[in-house]
Design an enzyme around this catalytic site. Structure first.
Site, PDB file in Angstrom:
ATOM      1  CE  LYS A  78      -4.044  -2.049   2.212  1.00 33.21           C
ATOM      2  NZ  LYS A  78      -5.006  -1.978   3.319  1.00 33.21           N
ATOM      3  CG  ASP A 115      -8.084   0.088   3.700  1.00 33.71           C
ATOM      4  OD1 ASP A 115      -8.792  -0.761   3.128  1.00 33.71           O
ATOM      5  OD2 ASP A 115      -6.839   0.041   3.715  1.00 33.71           O
TER       6      ASP A 115
END
Ligand code: NDP
Length: 283
Positions: A78, A115
């Site tokens: 990420k 997220d």
């Protein structure tokens, strides 16, 4: 080098998406996105790609040139995804992590981070947890926690407190979001004596059946506990919460599906029914 890259079978006449990680075999993302596609009658293919840890950038380049439309990014890529993207959404920019990439027609990469909004939607819409004016304790200060702070502040909590084994990481996150509201850090030992109505476990400890070192009494009466890890049975943190008298608790499956729903909406322009997919996965 190229031989190490995942081999793709991209059919023509259909849009292709993927999730990239290492490891990846456990990922539920293909199942989730295929369910969304079926629900919304979208013609697309979604695959899981296992990528060697040192081959992320070249993989993105290769799949982009083969016509991939979008990619979800999971551990451990990420941060690297954030660095590689040509453009980033405001929420990805602040999180310092990207979990959703769109491949633009001009070859550039647009990064986003879904997220945090996934967690907030699960808490607020699915679990009916009040965030406004609440003091929230977060255990952990990894990449996932960095992604949830901004969307949590959008809900106007009274304060966010982060406890983490490595205090410097918690301090770094708190420093980045200090302009959004009251945010502070604590050593785990210093949490003793404080009480919170909402505790979020953002550590990876439940995967090893271990607990963050929070003292008894830290959860306020009728408090709610959320574990970002998801398992087929209640996690050890959820079992701990029950012992602490929690009114209720949840694992991170809803967050997973909601972050996927946000990515799907970005890519396809249509919002899927996430609750139906959460129910399907629970079964
Ligand atoms: P990171 O590896 O970036 O962070 C891990 C965190 O766990 C750090 O805060 C780390 O503390 C802490 N930790 C690990 N081992 C210990 C230990 N022995 N004692 C105390 N603390 C420990 O992971 P991520 O932030 O990316 O992910 C965290 C968890 O959230 C993962 O389990 C992941 O599966 C889950 N997740 C779930 C999502 C969902 O959709 N449900 C989405 C994203 C993540 P330290 O900083 O001191 O190392």
């Amino acid at each position: 080098m190229t031989a190490r890259l995942p081999r793709l079978k991209l059919q023509s006449g259909i849009d292709h998406y993927c999730v990239i990680g290492n490891p990846i075999s456990h990922s539920l993302s293909p199942q989730i996105h295929r369910a969304f596609a079926e629900q919304t009658a979208q013609q697309l293919d979604y695959q899981a790609l296992l990528v060697p840890e040192d081959a992320f950038a070249e993989t993105l380049c290769a799949i982009g040139s083969q016509g991939m439309r979008g990619a979800n990014i999971t551990l451990p890529f990420k941060h690297e995804a954030w660095a590689i993207c040509d453009r980033r959404s405001a929420r990805a920019e602040r999180a310092g992590a990207v979990n959703t990439i769109s491949f633009a027609e001009d070859g550039t990469l647009h990064g986003d981070n879904t997220d945090g909004i996934g967690l907030v939607r699960d808490l607020r819409a699915n679990l009916k947890v009040t965030l406004r004016d609440q003091e929230i304790l977060i255990a952990g200060a990894g990449g996932a926690v960095a992604g949830i702070i901004d969307p949590l502040f959008d809900e106007q909590p009274a304060a966010i407190v982060i406890a983490n084994r490595t205090l410097a990481k918690a301090q770094s996150i708190a420093g980045r979001f200090a302009d959004r509201g009251s945010i502070s850090v604590l050593e785990y030992d210093d949490v003793a004596g404080r009480q919170f109505p909402l505790i979020i476990n953002g550590t990876s400890l439940s995967l090893r059946n271990e607990l963050p070192p929070l003292t008894a009494g830290v959860l306020a009466e009728f408090g709610f506990v959320y574990d970002m890890v998801y398992q087929s049975q209640p996690t050890c943190f959820m079992r701990w919460a029950a012992e602490q008298g929690a009114a209720s608790s949840a694992d991170g499956l809803g967050m997973l599906v909601e972050q996927a729903a946000e990515a799907f909406t970005l890519w396809r322009g249509v919002r899927p029914d996430s609750q139906a997919v959460i129910a399907m996965l629970r079964r």
